[in-house]
Design an enzyme around this catalytic site. Structure first.
Site: not given
Ligand code: AMP
Length: 516
Positions: A35-36, A39, A63, A155
Site C-alpha cells: 500500500l501507498h 490506496h 490477472q 479498470q
Molecule cells: P492495486 O493495489 O494496484 O490493485 O490498486 C488498488 C486500487 O488503488 C485501485 O483501484 C487503483 O486504481 C488504486 N490506486 C493505485 N494507485 C493509485 C494512485 N496513485 N492514486 C489513486 N489510486 C490509486
C-alpha cells in the site's frame, strides 16, 4: 479501534452481515497490497462516506499473464497492516489464493470488448481475472460503495460496465490519481524502478501534462496531441512505449478530438517495470474531481452519425440536479442514501432530545460544507441560521436543534426541480422518524417549503400558496400540522427565507425556541 484481519470468506460474510444488521453502511476498497498514499486516499474517501471500511488485499494470479510479475509482485503484510491500522480501517480481508480459487473453480467473467484493447491488448486475460475477483469480492462483502482509483482508468470503466450489465447493487466511486511531487503516479510497482528508470518514469506524467496544456491552448486534434506525446518518449531510450491514446471515456475507443471528458492514456515499459498513467481533459482550471465527473458521465460516441464523443453537459447538469443518486456521479463525495442520516447519527448524540428540526435546501456536495464539520469556522449559512433560531454556536444549536436538507443532489446551480424534491422526500421521511420527540420544524427557503407541503404533508400543488406570497407580510409564516411519522401529535412549522439562497431575511424565531 483495532483493525480486524479476516482471512476466510465465511468470516467475512458474517462480519458484513453484522455490519448491515446494525444499519451501518459498508465500503470496500479492493487492493493488491503493497500500500501507498494512492490506496490510502481511497481509504480516506471510504471513511468519509461509509460507517465501516473493509480493505481487501489479494494479489490475484488470474490477472497476471504467464510472463508477468505475479511471483515477484511486492508483498508487505506488516507495513500494510501498520498503514491500515493507523488509518482506522475496520477490517482487512486478506484471503489466500485457494480461498478465492478453490479446487474446481471454473467460472470466469468475460468483460467483453473493453478487455481486449489498450491494457487488455497488452495483457490478454488481465481484465477477465480482475472482473472475476471483483465480482467475487462484491458478492462476499456486499459493499454499499466500492472505491477505485482513476490511476487504473480502464479498470474503472470495466468495473462500472460490470456493475451496470450485471445489476450489481453497489455504487462505484472513483478517486483522482495521487502523484509524487514530480508528477509520477504512485504505484506499488514503482519499487521495481532503478534510480535511472525512476527519473525517466516522470516522462509519462510530463507527456500528459504537455498535451493538457496544448489542449487548453486550443489544440484539440488528437493526432497532433499524440504526436507530441510520442516525441516526449522518443527522447528517452530507456522508455518503450506500449501505447499512447486519446479516447472516449465511455468506450475507450479512439477520439478524433480531445474534448472535456476525453482521456489520454499512456503505458510504457521501463527496465523490468511497466508504468501506466492517464489524464482527463477538462475545462481550464477544473478540479480532478470535476474532470472525473465529466468523464464518467460522458455518453458513448454516436456510432451512426460518427459524432465526436462529447459530454452532454446540459444533460449531465439536469441529471445531477434531478438526483445525485440517479446520476450516480462517482466523484461526488456523498451518496444520498447514506448522507444526512449518517451525520445526524454521528453529530447529534441523542436524536430523542431534539425538539426542532431545521430543513434546509440542498445538502452540500462536500461534507465540510456542513456546519458541524467546522463548528468554529465562519460559515455564512451557519451564522445566519444560528441568528435565526437564537443560538450562539453549534454546541448550543445541537442541544435542541438538528439540521437536515430537502434535497441531496445540489451539484451544479441552485435550481432544484420538482422531481428532485419528490425523489429526495423519501430520505426526509425516513429522517423524520429518527426524532420521536420533535415539537417544531423550521423550513428554510422555497424548495424545502414546496417539498414539505407536497411530499411530506401530501398537499395538492394547486392548494400550495406561492412561497413569496406566504412570507410577504411578516417575512415568515407558521402553521400547525400533523405528520404521518408522528401520529396524532401537533407539530409547529415555521416557514422562513433560506439564510443564503435568498436576499430577504426572516425575523428571528428565538422567542419561540427560548420556551422550548
Ligand atoms: P492495486 O493495489 O494496484 O490493485 O490498486 C488498488 C486500487 O488503488 C485501485 O483501484 C487503483 O486504481 C488504486 N490506486 C493505485 N494507485 C493509485 C494512485 N496513485 N492514486 C489513486 N489510486 C490509486
Amino acid at each position: 479501534m483495532t483493525t480486524r484481519w479476516i482471512f476466510t470468506f465465511p468470516e467475512m460474510i458474517s462480519f458484513a452481515t453484522e455490519v448491515r444488521a446494525q444499519g451501518k453502511s459498508l465500503a470496500l476498497v479492493p487492493t493488491m497490497g503493497a500500500l501507498h498514499e494512492g490506496h490510502l486516499s481511497l481509504v480516506r474517501q471510504a471513511k468519509i462516506q461509509c460507517d465501516v471500511v473493509v480493505v481487501s488485499i489479494f494479489v490475484n494470479p488470474t490477472q497476471f499473464g504467464p510472463t508477468e510479475d505475479f511471483a515477484r509482485y511486492p508483498r508487505n503484510r506488516e507495513k500494510d497492516f501498520q498503514y491500515l491500522e493507523s488509518s482506522n480501517v475496520h477490517a482487512v480481508l486478506a484471503p489466500s489464493v485457494p480461498e478465492v480459487f478453490p479446487p474446481g473453480f471454473s467460472t470466469f467473467v468475460d468483460p467483453g470488448p473493453i478487455a481486449t484493447i489498450l491494457e487488455g491488448a497488452q495483457r490478454p486475460g488481465h481484465f477477465r481475472g480482475v472482473a472475476t475477483v471483483i465480482l467475487r469480492l462484491f458478492n462476499i462483502v456486499k459493499p454499499d460503495i466500492a472505491f477505485f482509483g482513476q490511476k487504473d482508468f480502464q479498470q474503472v470503466v470495466m468495473v462500472r460496465r460490470l456493475v451496470e450489465d450485471l445489476n450489481l447493487p453497489v455504487r462505484i466511486m472513483v478517486c483522482p490519481t495521487v502523484r509524487e511531487a514530480d508528477g509520477l503516479a504512485l504505484s506499488s510497482r514503482n519499487v521495481y524502478l532503478s534510480a535511472e528508470d525512476r527519473k525517466a518514469g516522470v516522462l509519462l506524467s510530463r507527456s500528459l501534462k504537455r498535451v493538457e496544456e496544448m489542449a487548453q491552448a486550443g489544440e484539440v486534434d488528437s493526432q497532433k496531441l499524440l504526436e507530441e506525446m510520442r516525441k516526449t518518449f522518443d527522447a528517452e531510450p530507456r522508455l518503450h512505449l506500449d501505447y499512447a491514446a486519446i479516447v472516449d471515456p465511455a468506450t475507450l475507443s479512439p477520439a478524433a478530438v480531445a474534448v472535456p471528458g476525453s482521456v489520454a492514456l499512456v503505458a510504457a515499459r521501463l527496465g523490468t517495470g511497466r508504468l501506466i498513467d492517464n489524464m482527463i481533459f477538462g475545462p481550464p482550471g477544473s478540479s480532478p474531481e470535476m474532470r472525473l465527473q465529466v468523464a464518467l458521465m460522458t455518453q458513448a460516441a454516436d456510432k451512426e452519425s460518427g459524432a465526436s464523443p462529447r459530454p452532454d453537459i446540459d444533460r449531465l447538469r439536469l441529471r445531477i440536479e434531478r438526483c445525485r443518486d440517479c446520476a450516480a456521479v462517482s466523484s461526488i463525495s456523498l451518496p444520498a442514501r447514506e448522507f444526512l442520516v449518517k451525520y445526524l447519527r454521528r453529530d447529534y448524540a441523542d436524536l430523542g432530545s431534539t425538539r426542532v428540526l431545521v430543513i434546509g435546501g440542498c445538502a452540500p456536495i462536500d461534507p465540510f460544507g456542513l456546519p458541524n464539520f467546522h463548528p468554529d469556522a465562519p460559515n455564512p449559512f451557519a451564522t445566519r441560521l444560528y441568528e435565526l433560531v437564537g443560538v450562539k454556536n453549534f454546541v448550543e444549536f445541537k442541544a435542541h436543534f438538528a439540521l437536515t436538507d430537502a434535497a441531496r443532489c445540489h451539484a451544479i446551480g441552485n435550481r432544484v426541480d420538482e422531481r428532485t424534491l419528490e425523489y429526495c422526500a423519501k430520505y426526509l421521511r425516513e429522517e423524520l422518524k429518527l426524532f420521536p420527540n420533535l415539537q417544531s420544524i423550521v423550513i428554510l427557503g422555497e424548495y424545502a417549503y414546496l417539498q414539505f407541503q407536497k411530499h411530506i404533508l401530501g398537499r395538492e400543488r394547486a392548494n400550495i400558496k406561492a412561497f413569496g406570497e406566504l412570507l410577504k407580510s411578516q417575512g415568515r409564516a407558521q402553521e400547525t400540522v400533523r405528520l404521518p411519522s408522528h401520529g396524532e401529535r401537533d407539530m409547529r412549522v415555521f416557514y422562513c427565507y433560506h439564510p443564503t439562497f435568498e436576499n430577504k431575511r426572516s425575523p428571528s424565531l428565538a422567542a419561540y425556541f427560548e420556551q422550548a
